[in-house]
Design an enzyme around this catalytic site. Structure first.
Site, short mmCIF file in Angstrom:
data_model
loop_
_atom_site.label_atom_id
_atom_site.label_comp_id
_atom_site.label_asym_id
_atom_site.label_seq_id
_atom_site.Cartn_x
_atom_site.Cartn_y
_atom_site.Cartn_z
N HIS A 215 0.84 -1.20 0.00
CA HIS A 215 0.00 0.00 0.00
C HIS A 215 0.87 1.25 0.00
CE1 HIS A 215 -3.49 2.57 1.36
NE2 HIS A 215 -2.48 3.27 1.86
N GLU A 216 1.80 1.32 0.95
CA GLU A 216 2.61 2.54 1.10
C GLU A 216 3.55 2.73 -0.08
OE1 GLU A 216 1.76 4.61 3.23
OE2 GLU A 216 0.61 3.40 4.63
N CYS A 226 -7.85 4.91 -2.90
CA CYS A 226 -8.87 4.44 -3.83
C CYS A 226 -10.26 4.59 -3.21
CB CYS A 226 -8.60 2.98 -4.16
SG CYS A 226 -9.84 2.24 -5.23
N CYS A 250 -7.56 -2.92 -7.35
CA CYS A 250 -8.75 -2.89 -8.21
C CYS A 250 -8.31 -2.48 -9.63
CB CYS A 250 -9.76 -1.91 -7.63
SG CYS A 250 -9.37 -0.18 -7.99
ZN LIG Z 1 -2.35 5.28 2.34
ZN LIG Z 2 -8.25 0.75 -6.17
#
Ligand SMILES: [Zn+2]
Ligand SMILES: [Zn+2]
Length: 298
Positions: A215-216, A226, A250
């Site tokens: 994520h980071e 998102c 996604c």
């Molecule tokens: Zn974040």
């Molecule tokens: Zn996304």
């Protein structure tokens, strides 16, 4: 703060025009409801209930001119900071492998750095009494140590962090343009909360750590939070919310990352399936297996 679920049109607009892309990419970026879950309605303490998120379409992402890996700056570096005791920490090598597969890039782990109290401001957390390190000091330290061929350098630590005296704690912090980030896995270990380490907790700790790392690092490539699907790039306010996010992107976020890095979607999917299975993330591996068939058009 009221969050409205995105309409089909909003999602299609966020993915953008794919008509000029090869068929496998068109299939990979299709808003397939069988593969991608809707973004959950936020509960009072969830990220979207607390933060105004404008969303970021693919076209907006491109217009933001994010950093991109180049021939000269194409390596992601992991910088372990402090102790990674094997019985209570994720394996650095497994994290490295996962990141290398997720971003389809070279990822190198640097030799660990000891935490030097003369360099970093530390404190005892006023509520828990646990030791914590001030993030700004570490980020400043890292800025001077970015390797010449680095796309980015990410410090990872099992120590708890705080960004300023008035804050209780922070999971991590990054300076995107300066290519430095810092993440703590301390709060992903059940023992941090005084809970027992039940069988399988190593897989849970590794999964949470891989998730925050992906994520980071995604932010490092210019991906904003998102708002379109249940997605790795959803913001998260607390552990339960972050556990609820999947370990995959996604179609909107995948298109951004693919544009930025230029990997072959099918090759990445295949390697990721193997990596997820090896790590014990079986549900994700099975999901990827289905995606491979979809992207192939089977
Ligand atoms: Zn974040
Ligand atoms: Zn996304």
């Amino acid at each position: 703060m009221a969050f409205t679920a995105p309409s089909e049109k909003t999602i299609r607009d966020a993915i953008g025009d794919v008509s000029g892309l090869p068929a496998p990419l068109q299939r990979a970026f299709a808003p397939d409801r069988d593969s991608f879950d809707p973004i959950p309605k936020p509960a009072p303490n969830d990220w979207l209930a607390v933060h105004e998120e404008p969303g970021q379409t693919f076209d907006e992402f491109k217009a933001s001119q994010p950093n991109r890996p180049t021939q000269n700056r194409g390596v992601i570096y992991l910088q372990p900071l402090g102790d990674f005791a094997p019985d209570r920490s994720p394996s650095i090598d497994k994290l490295r492998e996962f990141a290398a597969t997720f971003f389809a890039m070279e990822v190198n782990a640097l030799p660990p750095i000891k935490i030097d109290n003369s360099k970093f401001t530390t404190r005892r957390n006023p509520y828990t009494g646990n030791p914590q390190i001030l993030t700004g000091d570490i980020l400043n330290f890292l800025k001077n140590r970015v390797p010449a061929d680095a796309f980015c350098i990410l410090a990872i630590t099992m120590e708890d962090l705080y960004p300023e005296p008035s804050w209780n704690f922070v999971f991590g912090q990054a300076s995107l343009r300066e290519r430095v980030g810092l993440y703590s896995f301390a709060r992903y270990d059940p023992a941090f909360y005084g809970e027992p380490r039940t069988p399988g907790y190593e897989t849970l700790l590794l999964r949470r750590s891989c998730k925050v790392l992906a994520h980071e690092t995604g932010h490092m490539f210019g991906l904003a939070h998102c708002t379109y699907f249940n997605c790795l790039m959803n913001g998260s306010n607390h552990l339960a919310e972050s556990d609820r996010r999947p370990l995959h992107l996604c179609p909107v976020c995948l298109r951004k990352l693919q544009w930025n890095i230029g990997f072959d979607v099918l090759e990445r999917c295949t390697a990721l399936e193997r990596a997820n299975r090896a790590a014990g993330f079986i549900d994700e591996a099975d999901w990827l297996n289905r995606r491979i068939k979809t992207v192939r058009g089977e």
